[in-house]
Design a protein around this motif. Structure first.
Motif, PDB file in Angstrom:
ATOM      1  N   LEU A  26       0.859  -1.185   0.000  1.00  0.00           N
ATOM      2  CA  LEU A  26       0.000   0.000   0.000  1.00  0.00           C
ATOM      3  C   LEU A  26       0.890   1.227   0.000  1.00  0.00           C
ATOM      4  N   GLN A  27       0.541   2.184  -0.830  1.00  0.00           N
ATOM      5  CA  GLN A  27       1.298   3.426  -0.923  1.00  0.00           C
ATOM      6  C   GLN A  27       0.592   4.496  -0.097  1.00  0.00           C
ATOM      7  N   PRO A  28       1.290   5.078   0.897  1.00  0.00           N
ATOM      8  CA  PRO A  28       0.664   6.179   1.646  1.00  0.00           C
ATOM      9  C   PRO A  28       0.297   7.314   0.699  1.00  0.00           C
ATOM     10  N   ASP A  29      -0.855   7.922   0.937  1.00  0.00           N
ATOM     11  CA  ASP A  29      -1.256   9.074   0.133  1.00  0.00           C
ATOM     12  C   ASP A  29      -1.029  10.350   0.945  1.00  0.00           C
ATOM     13  N   VAL A  30      -1.375  11.484   0.359  1.00  0.00           N
ATOM     14  CA  VAL A  30      -1.135  12.764   1.026  1.00  0.00           C
ATOM     15  C   VAL A  30      -1.884  12.827   2.354  1.00  0.00           C
ATOM     16  N   ARG A  31      -3.057  12.211   2.421  1.00  0.00           N
ATOM     17  CA  ARG A  31      -3.821  12.184   3.671  1.00  0.00           C
ATOM     18  C   ARG A  31      -3.085  11.372   4.737  1.00  0.00           C
ATOM     19  N   THR A  32      -2.527  10.230   4.356  1.00  0.00           N
ATOM     20  CA  THR A  32      -1.792   9.392   5.299  1.00  0.00           C
ATOM     21  C   THR A  32      -0.614  10.163   5.879  1.00  0.00           C
ATOM     22  N   TYR A  33       0.169  10.772   4.994  1.00  0.00           N
ATOM     23  CA  TYR A  33       1.322  11.546   5.458  1.00  0.00           C
ATOM     24  C   TYR A  33       0.870  12.700   6.365  1.00  0.00           C
ATOM     25  N   SER A  34      -0.184  13.395   5.989  1.00  0.00           N
ATOM     26  CA  SER A  34      -0.660  14.529   6.791  1.00  0.00           C
ATOM     27  C   SER A  34      -1.095  14.086   8.180  1.00  0.00           C
ATOM     28  N   ILE A  35      -1.737  12.930   8.268  1.00  0.00           N
ATOM     29  CA  ILE A  35      -2.166  12.402   9.563  1.00  0.00           C
ATOM     30  C   ILE A  35      -0.955  12.150  10.458  1.00  0.00           C
ATOM     31  N   VAL A  36       0.063  11.496   9.907  1.00  0.00           N
ATOM     32  CA  VAL A  36       1.252  11.175  10.705  1.00  0.00           C
ATOM     33  C   VAL A  36       2.016  12.451  11.059  1.00  0.00           C
ATOM     34  N   ILE A  37       2.151  13.368  10.110  1.00  0.00           N
ATOM     35  CA  ILE A  37       2.829  14.636  10.391  1.00  0.00           C
ATOM     36  C   ILE A  37       2.109  15.372  11.516  1.00  0.00           C
ATOM     37  N   ASN A  38       0.789  15.393  11.470  1.00  0.00           N
ATOM     38  CA  ASN A  38       0.011  16.042  12.520  1.00  0.00           C
ATOM     39  C   ASN A  38       0.244  15.359  13.874  1.00  0.00           C
ATOM     40  N   GLY A  39       0.230  14.041  13.890  1.00  0.00           N
ATOM     41  CA  GLY A  39       0.480  13.304  15.129  1.00  0.00           C
ATOM     42  C   GLY A  39       1.858  13.603  15.695  1.00  0.00           C
ATOM     43  N   LEU A  40       2.856  13.665  14.826  1.00  0.00           N
ATOM     44  CA  LEU A  40       4.216  13.974  15.271  1.00  0.00           C
ATOM     45  C   LEU A  40       4.300  15.395  15.825  1.00  0.00           C
ATOM     46  N   CYS A  41       3.650  16.332  15.153  1.00  0.00           N
ATOM     47  CA  CYS A  41       3.661  17.723  15.629  1.00  0.00           C
ATOM     48  C   CYS A  41       2.998  17.842  16.999  1.00  0.00           C
ATOM     49  N   LYS A  42       1.918  17.120  17.206  1.00  0.00           N
ATOM     50  CA  LYS A  42       1.224  17.187  18.501  1.00  0.00           C
ATOM     51  C   LYS A  42       2.061  16.589  19.632  1.00  0.00           C
ATOM     52  N   GLU A  43       3.002  15.726  19.277  1.00  0.00           N
ATOM     53  CA  GLU A  43       3.910  15.146  20.273  1.00  0.00           C
ATOM     54  C   GLU A  43       5.236  15.911  20.322  1.00  0.00           C
ATOM     55  N   TRP A  44       5.296  17.064  19.647  1.00  0.00           N
ATOM     56  CA  TRP A  44       6.466  17.941  19.602  1.00  0.00           C
ATOM     57  C   TRP A  44       7.668  17.276  18.927  1.00  0.00           C
ATOM     58  N   LEU A  45       7.407  16.355  18.024  1.00  0.00           N
ATOM     59  CA  LEU A  45       8.466  15.680  17.261  1.00  0.00           C
ATOM     60  C   LEU A  45       8.600  16.359  15.904  1.00  0.00           C
ATOM     61  N   LEU A  46       8.945  17.639  15.953  1.00  0.00           N
ATOM     62  CA  LEU A  46       8.929  18.481  14.761  1.00  0.00           C
ATOM     63  C   LEU A  46      10.022  18.131  13.758  1.00  0.00           C
ATOM     64  N   THR A  47      11.182  17.751  14.233  1.00  0.00           N
ATOM     65  CA  THR A  47      12.255  17.366  13.308  1.00  0.00           C
ATOM     66  C   THR A  47      11.837  16.137  12.520  1.00  0.00           C
ATOM     67  N   GLU A  48      11.247  15.168  13.205  1.00  0.00           N
ATOM     68  CA  GLU A  48      10.775  13.959  12.525  1.00  0.00           C
ATOM     69  C   GLU A  48       9.646  14.292  11.553  1.00  0.00           C
ATOM     70  N   ALA A  49       8.751  15.194  11.965  1.00  0.00           N
ATOM     71  CA  ALA A  49       7.651  15.603  11.088  1.00  0.00           C
ATOM     72  C   ALA A  49       8.197  16.266   9.825  1.00  0.00           C
ATOM     73  N   ASN A  50       9.203  17.118   9.985  1.00  0.00           N
ATOM     74  CA  ASN A  50       9.802  17.794   8.839  1.00  0.00           C
ATOM     75  C   ASN A  50      10.497  16.792   7.918  1.00  0.00           C
TER      76      ASN A  50
END
Length: 148
Positions: free
Chosen positions: A47-71
């Motif tokens: 399965l290929q992640p789509d833009v929604r999948t990436y956005s969900i994970v980026i949002n989750g990382l940002c909420k956990e203050w994992l900004l470098t990983e999100a970037n």
């Protein structure tokens, strides 16, 4: 998750929409480790992640203050051929602004503006608050003026 595992064991193959729902739920529940594992397992399930999948994970990382990983995930998204949309940019810019990483936020804002995306109301509010409270440098004010 038990129902999901039962689905897989019975031979059903969930699509990316089902995975997006599960990953989003894990992120919202604060289970970023489980969300990451599920996200990174997608390719092994063909399965290929789509833009929604990436956005969900980026949002989750940002909420956990994992900004470098999100970037880094935003960059990986682009490298894998999945173009970021305005939503993905807005999510990560908000994360950087909330963490007072104004320079990184401004770099991403400039990138998103160059790609033709708009700043959402939340980012505009954060920028206006920053300009009122701390006196932003001239480059930030120039970006802000483009949207006023």
């Amino acid at each position: 998750m038990a129902l999901f595992r039962d689905m897989e064991e019975s031979g059903l193959h969930p699509d990316i929409v089902v995975y997006n729902i599960l990953i989003d739920g894990l992120c919202r529940a604060g289970s970023i480790k489980d969300a990451r594992e599920l996200f990174y397992s997608l390719l092994s399930k063909r399965l290929q992640p789509d833009v929604r999948t990436y956005s969900i994970v980026i949002n989750g990382l940002c909420k956990e203050w994992l900004l470098t990983e999100a970037n880094m995930l935003l960059k990986k998204m682009e490298e894998s051929g999945c173009s970021a949309d305005g939503c993905a940019y807005n999510i990560i810019v908000q994360g950087f602004l909330r963490n007072n990483e104004t320079l990184r936020a401004m770099q991403l804002l400039q990138e998103m503006v160059e790609k033709g995306f708009s700043i959402d109301a939340c980012i505009m509010t954060l920028l206006l608050n920053l300009s009122n409270n701390s006196g932003l440098d001239q480059s930030v004010l120039e970006i802000l003026n483009k949207f006023l």
